[in-house]
Write an enzyme that holds these catalytic residues in place. Structure first.
Site, mmCIF file in Angstrom:
data_model
loop_
_atom_site.group_PDB
_atom_site.id
_atom_site.type_symbol
_atom_site.label_atom_id
_atom_site.label_comp_id
_atom_site.label_asym_id
_atom_site.label_seq_id
_atom_site.Cartn_x
_atom_site.Cartn_y
_atom_site.Cartn_z
ATOM 1 C CG ASP A 1 89.750 75.880 64.152
ATOM 2 O OD1 ASP A 1 89.817 76.973 63.563
ATOM 3 O OD2 ASP A 1 90.744 75.349 64.686
ATOM 4 C CE LYS B 1 93.909 74.956 64.759
ATOM 5 N NZ LYS B 1 93.329 76.299 64.880
ATOM 6 C CD GLU C 1 97.683 76.700 63.651
ATOM 7 O OE1 GLU C 1 96.747 75.879 63.603
ATOM 8 O OE2 GLU C 1 97.508 77.911 63.825
ATOM 9 C CD GLU D 1 99.439 81.635 66.146
ATOM 10 O OE1 GLU D 1 98.479 80.833 66.234
ATOM 11 O OE2 GLU D 1 99.299 82.872 66.205
ATOM 12 C CE LYS E 1 95.868 77.931 60.664
ATOM 13 N NZ LYS E 1 94.422 77.861 60.620
ATOM 14 C CB SER F 1 94.780 77.794 57.004
ATOM 15 O OG SER F 1 93.924 77.185 57.948
ATOM 16 C CE1 TYR G 1 90.967 79.203 66.526
ATOM 17 C CE2 TYR G 1 91.735 81.435 66.215
ATOM 18 C CZ TYR G 1 90.960 80.386 65.836
ATOM 19 O OH TYR G 1 90.135 80.524 64.752
HETATM 20 P P1 13P Z 1 94.082 83.103 62.717
HETATM 21 O O1 13P Z 1 94.101 83.134 61.210
HETATM 22 O O2 13P Z 1 93.000 83.951 63.315
HETATM 23 O O3 13P Z 1 95.425 83.344 63.300
HETATM 24 O O4 13P Z 1 93.653 81.625 63.123
HETATM 25 C C1 13P Z 1 94.566 80.616 62.971
HETATM 26 C C2 13P Z 1 94.091 79.314 63.437
HETATM 27 O O5 13P Z 1 94.867 78.511 63.881
HETATM 28 C C3 13P Z 1 92.694 78.936 63.272
HETATM 29 O O6 13P Z 1 92.589 77.581 62.957
#
Ligand code: 13P
Length: 397
Positions: A72, A184, A224, A226, A266, A335, A397
């Site tokens: 994505d 997501k 997610e 992160e 995630k 994922s 990202y």
């Molecule tokens: P990565 O596995 O490259 O960290 O990507 C995570 C993400 O959020 C992609 O949807």
């Protein structure tokens, strides 16, 4: 197992058009009831129309030996990927690359869901089939990135917040109609920049609002937050921050009446910062990460689908494998974007004659992670390329 998932997918009310229309009329009927009886006008009443389907979708994605292919990347990020192999960031090149990914033969044996960028959700393969249809034929549930990316969080310590709640309900309904069954939303928390209480609260609240809106529109939300790898901190510090973040995320998920059986998480694995001198073994990463999950994640949640976050392909697989050495209350899986695609992209190099070899490398990684989900990955025969780290400082990202 694969055929059981196939049955789930095929019998899912969501994937059958006439049933979808039926679902809509049910929602309409409920909405009418709500108007007639204001006392019953709770979001929960409306959401009930999708409850069974959400649970089914989440279970399908969290099926044994399978995980998610994150493909994505926004157009800007996909452009960076294409530039790394000398290709221009055109729609045709993005289409060619995504066609390669979704048509890899037998991918659905290892991959249960694919997260798409909006362009791909509405796109066809190079030979004119809808990407979404190809995925469903492969027994892979299509998902959609719904957040609108990160922007600076005013009043914080140079941290960010994630945009995308405005118009999310109508966008989600349209994505569902187009075939998406999960969503997501990725927000980030930076350890070197704090994280400030404000940034954590904003991240958690945004995720909870998004999750409630997704469920209300039939999409299983992947939650997610992160925790970025950036920094010199030790693994204990990541653990401490992760505990705080997940406590807050679940507090607001509950406050927003999100149904835990119909979500997927995630998380980042609990590791030392990328610039920490002390590296952690897969066993240490597994120990810290599972301890975090046990302390913070209710067993009602069906699946934990880790991001790779800049780890090398092999590292991400080894860490996942270490977490599956004994049974967990949740499906613990992957994922990954970078940790599934890196070698594949390089092998392809934009040349049609390399398409099969590139698909084979994708299948090698998908199979390795499938084995890791089952706790049976040995790490033998991995290429040097797959062992290279992919951490990029300040990664967007
Ligand atoms: P990565 O596995 O490259 O960290 O990507 C995570 C993400 O959020 C992609 O949807």
């Amino acid at each position: 197992m694969a055929s059981a998932s196939a049955t789930l997918l095929k019998s899912s009310p969501a994937l059958d058009k006439s049933e979808w229309v039926k679902g809509q009329s049910l929602r309409h009927a409920l909405a009418t009831t709500v108007r007639c009886h204001p006392a019953a006008a709770s979001a929960l009443t409306v959401k009930a129309s999708y409850a069974d389907e959400l649970i089914k979708t989440a279970k399908t994605v969290a099926s044994p030996g399978r995980g998610i292919l994150a493909m994505d990347e926004s157009n800007a990020t996909c452009g960076k990927r294409l530039a790394s192999i000398g290709l221009e960031n055109t729609e045709a090149n993005r289409q060619a690359y995504r066609t390669l990914l979704v048509t890899a033969p037998g991918l659905g044996q290892y991959v249960s869901g694919a997260i798409l960028f909006e362009e791909t959700l509405y796109q066809s393969t190079v030979d004119g089939r809808k990407m979404v249809d190809v995925l469903v034929e492969q027994n892979i549930v299509p998902g959609i990135k719904v957040d609108k990316g990160l922007v600076p969080l005013a009043g914080s310590n140079n941290e960010s917040w994630c945009q995308g709640l405005d118009g999310l309900a109508s966008r989600s309904a349209a994505y569902y109609q187009q075939g998406a069954r999960f969503a997501k939303w990725r927000t980030v928390v930076s350890i070197p920049n704090g994280p400030s209480a404000l940034a954590v609260k904003e991240a958690a609240w945004g995720l909870a609002r998004y999750a409630a809106i997704s469920q209300d529109n039939g999409l299983v939300p992947i939650v997610e937050p992160e925790i970025l790898l950036d920094g010199e901190h030790r693994i204990d510090r990541t653990f401490e921050v992760a505990q705080k973040v997940w406590a807050e995320v679940f507090f607001y998920l509950a406050e927003n009446n999100v149904m835990f059986e119909g979500i997927l998480l995630k998380p980042s694995m609990v590791t030392p910062g990328a610039e920490c001198k002390d590296k952690a073994t897969p066993q240490q990463v597994a120990e810290y990460t599972l301890k975090l999950l046990h302390r913070r994640i209710p067993p009602a949640v069906p699946g934990i689908m880790f991001l790779s976050g800049g780890q090398s392909e092999v590292e991400a697989t080894l860490n996942l494998n270490a977490m599956n050495q004994s049974p967990n209350p949740w499906h613990v899986s992957f994922s990954y974007a970078r940790a599934l695609q890196n070698t594949c992209l390089k092998t392809w190099g934009g040349r049609p004659e390399n398409m099969k070899a590139a698909q084979d490398t994708l299948l090698v990684r998908a199979k390795a992670n499938s084995l890791a989900q089952l706790g049976k990955y040995t790490g033998e025969g991995e290429s040097d390329e797959a062992k290279k780290g992919m951490f990029v400082k300040g990664y967007v990202y």
